[in-house]
Write an enzyme that holds these catalytic residues in place. Structure first.
Site, PDB file in Angstrom:
ATOM      1  N   CYS A   1       0.816  -1.227   0.000  1.00 38.48           N
ATOM      2  CA  CYS A   1       0.000   0.000   0.000  1.00 38.48           C
ATOM      3  C   CYS A   1       0.845   1.271   0.000  1.00 38.48           C
ATOM      4  O   CYS A   1       1.908   1.324   0.627  1.00 38.48           O
ATOM      5  CB  CYS A   1      -0.904   0.021   1.230  1.00 38.48           C
ATOM      6  SG  CYS A   1      -2.137  -1.295   1.230  1.00 38.48           S
TER       7      CYS A   1
ATOM      8  N   HIS B   1       5.220   5.394   0.767  1.00 38.64           N
ATOM      9  CA  HIS B   1       4.836   4.012   1.027  1.00 38.64           C
ATOM     10  C   HIS B   1       4.287   3.895   2.442  1.00 38.64           C
ATOM     11  O   HIS B   1       4.768   4.554   3.365  1.00 38.64           O
ATOM     12  CB  HIS B   1       6.033   3.081   0.842  1.00 38.64           C
ATOM     13  CG  HIS B   1       5.637   1.665   0.603  1.00 38.64           C
ATOM     14  ND1 HIS B   1       5.377   0.792   1.635  1.00 38.64           N
ATOM     15  CD2 HIS B   1       5.418   0.983  -0.540  1.00 38.64           C
ATOM     16  CE1 HIS B   1       5.031  -0.386   1.129  1.00 38.64           C
ATOM     17  NE2 HIS B   1       5.050  -0.300  -0.184  1.00 38.64           N
ATOM     18  N   HIS B   2       3.250   3.065   2.598  1.00 40.13           N
ATOM     19  CA  HIS B   2       2.592   2.958   3.910  1.00 40.13           C
ATOM     20  C   HIS B   2       3.531   2.399   4.973  1.00 40.13           C
ATOM     21  O   HIS B   2       3.313   2.605   6.174  1.00 40.13           O
ATOM     22  CB  HIS B   2       1.348   2.068   3.795  1.00 40.13           C
ATOM     23  CG  HIS B   2       0.213   2.505   4.662  1.00 40.13           C
ATOM     24  ND1 HIS B   2       0.378   2.902   5.981  1.00 40.13           N
ATOM     25  CD2 HIS B   2      -1.120   2.622   4.418  1.00 40.13           C
ATOM     26  CE1 HIS B   2      -0.790   3.228   6.499  1.00 40.13           C
ATOM     27  NE2 HIS B   2      -1.713   3.078   5.579  1.00 40.13           N
ATOM     28  N   SER B   3       4.580   1.711   4.569  1.00 41.99           N
ATOM     29  CA  SER B   3       5.525   1.183   5.555  1.00 41.99           C
ATOM     30  C   SER B   3       6.295   2.305   6.256  1.00 41.99           C
ATOM     31  O   SER B   3       6.862   2.094   7.329  1.00 41.99           O
ATOM     32  CB  SER B   3       6.508   0.212   4.890  1.00 41.99           C
ATOM     33  OG  SER B   3       7.188   0.827   3.818  1.00 41.99           O
TER      34      SER B   3
ATOM     35  N   ASN C   1       3.303   2.877  12.168  1.00 43.85           N
ATOM     36  CA  ASN C   1       1.952   2.393  11.874  1.00 43.85           C
ATOM     37  C   ASN C   1       1.350   1.819  13.151  1.00 43.85           C
ATOM     38  O   ASN C   1       1.559   0.649  13.478  1.00 43.85           O
ATOM     39  CB  ASN C   1       2.017   1.316  10.785  1.00 43.85           C
ATOM     40  CG  ASN C   1       2.288   1.906   9.418  1.00 43.85           C
ATOM     41  OD1 ASN C   1       1.430   2.549   8.821  1.00 43.85           O
ATOM     42  ND2 ASN C   1       3.501   1.703   8.914  1.00 43.85           N
TER      43      ASN C   1
END
Length: 462
Positions: free
Chosen positions: A25, A138-140, A311
């Site tokens: 994601c 990037h979601h990371s 996150n």
């Protein structure tokens, strides 16, 4: 920090989730500006600041022990892209140009040999902005709360040269009045604990059922297999935050309850002609940090911070009631009732801890498979975030709106709400093969909000 593989920091379990196929994601944020964007000014500002943030100045490194972050020298030119002027000249419709550009971006992966972010400058005039800046990360790297704290740290309010104002709201605690006897308090505490355990158990069973076999109805909103790899089309709509506040006060609920009720009404209108009973589940994001608001970036980056960067979110399974109600206020009541029930459950924190346990114990493959099935068996994600309370400026460019979204997951529809400067920005991301016009969904949300406000006015409740 020195550069080198020996300095690698392992990815957190949630960061590893977002590196897996089917869960790869990216967060994409479309920012409208009041003036044309000076690319040289943006480059200069980033050159001064990007190296200060470890995630935005690190790249992925694959070792025998797995993925880790290593510091690297950032070449800003590799991360800033200015839309071709020739394309701008032939674009007759600014909105269409921006939507097509952003849609193409959702099909271009970030270069994993560099830090996982980029910025695209589109000096194209639209109906509500003179230029658009598109930020991909990037979601990371971190969740929406983390990225909003970074944006706030890089901006000033347009009224004066202070940092952006973002409320850091404490979670409310229930306080019993002194006149209630200790015995009554004890009984209430026991009852509350039993209910909490039971709700958590029921929610956990439901979560496992969704991950294994319980699927939503195949409606014109639900994507097919492989939807995570399809291009996405994004659009946004801005409504008054005051309208949401007066509804909130009149109905004695939260802004989040109002937004869910409005969304429930809008999706019911959109699916009006779909035959039969519909099971439609939304994953509603929950921020797991102790404070609900967005914290200062320095505090989030501090070692052992309770509101740390990264996150740290989970979600709850929220059943969307698809039914045309004669009274639009019923949608609000249903949303509040469903959310009140889910607030009294430990599932979000338990699901987050379980994800870490599964990844650390059984490996990324099993964890990724379960998460992908959990997403693909539901229909949508809904997120509501608190943004700056004042209008902000990014290196001298006043910002009109901030419209965040995410792509790369197995949903054909994603809905984000973000409050900004007395406005609520509604962001819709869709797979155009499933939902040809996201603007219709924006219309339905806006019309549902108007209908709810009109119903309250008619009854003299405002």
């Amino acid at each position: 920090m020195s550069t080198g593989e020996e300095d690698g920091e392992p990815l957190s379990p949630m960061a590893r989730v977002f590196q897996l196929p089917g869960n790869d994601c990216c967060i994409i944020t479309v920012i409208g500006c009041k003036t044309k964007i000076n690319a040289d000014v943006i480059r200069s500002g980033l050159n001064q600041n990007v190296f200060k943030h470890p995630r935005f100045s690190s790249k992925l490194f694959q070792s025998r022990d797995g993925l880790s972050w290593i510091k690297t020298q950032v070449n800003i030119e590799d991360h800033i892209f200015v839309a071709d002027k020739d394309q701008n000249e032939i674009a007759e419709d600014g909105e269409l140009f921006v939507e097509d550009y952003v849609s193409r971006l959702t099909m271009i992966p970030l270069d994993k040999s560099r830090p996982l972010w980029d910025i695209h400058i589109l000096n194209v005039k639209t109906s509500d902005a003179d230029a658009v800046c598109v930020i991909r990360s990037h979601h990371s790297l971190g969740d929406g709360t983390s990225l909003m704290s970074l944006l706030a740290a890089c901006t000033q309010t347009t009224s004066h040269r202070d940092k952006a104002t973002i409320p850091a709201l404490k979670r409310r605690k229930r306080v019993y009045k002194d006149k209630v006897s200790w015995f009554v308090r004890l009984i209430l505490a026991i009852f509350s604990s039993v209910r909490l355990i039971w709700n958590t158990f029921v929610d956990l069973v439901l979560l496992l059922a969704i991950a294994v076999f319980l699927k939503d109805t195949k409606t014109p909103l639900k994507g097919d297999v492989g939807v995570e790899s399809s291009p996405k089309k994004l659009c946004h709509r801005t409504v008054s935050l005051d309208d949401l506040r007066v509804i909130k006060e009149a109905m004695s609920m939260t802004i989040n309850d109002v937004l869910l009720g409005v969304t429930q009404a809008a999706l019911s209108r959109y699916l009006n002609n779909f035959p039969g009973k519909i099971r439609l589940t939304a994953g509603v994001f929950v921020n797991l940090r102790p404070d609900k608001g967005i914290q200062p970036l320095a505090d989030m980056m501090a070692k052992n911070s309770k509101c740390r960067w990264g996150n740290y979110f989970s979600s709850i399974s929220f059943p969307i009631s698809i039914c045309l109600e004669a009274d639009p206020l019923v949608y609000l009541s249903k949303a509040k009732s469903a959310m009140d029930r889910r607030k009294h459950s430990l599932l979000p924190a338990l699901a987050f801890s379980s994800t870490e346990f599964i990844f650390n114990t059984f490996g990324a493959k099993l964890g990724g498979t379960l998460l992908k099935r959990l997403v693909s068996n539901t229909t949508t994600f809904i997120s509501n975030m608190i943004g700056p309370t004042d209008e902000i400026s990014f290196h001298g460019h006043p910002i009109v709106y901030i419209a965040p979204s995410v792509y790369g997951h197995a949903h054909a529809l994603t809905i984000h709400f973000l409050s900004y400067a007395e406005k609520m920005v509604i962001s819709i991301a869709v797979d155009p093969n499933v939902i040809p016009s996201p603007h219709q969904l924006c219309d339905e949300i806006e019309d549902s909000l108007k209908a709810i406000k009109a119903a309250l006015l008619e009854r003299g409740l405002l």
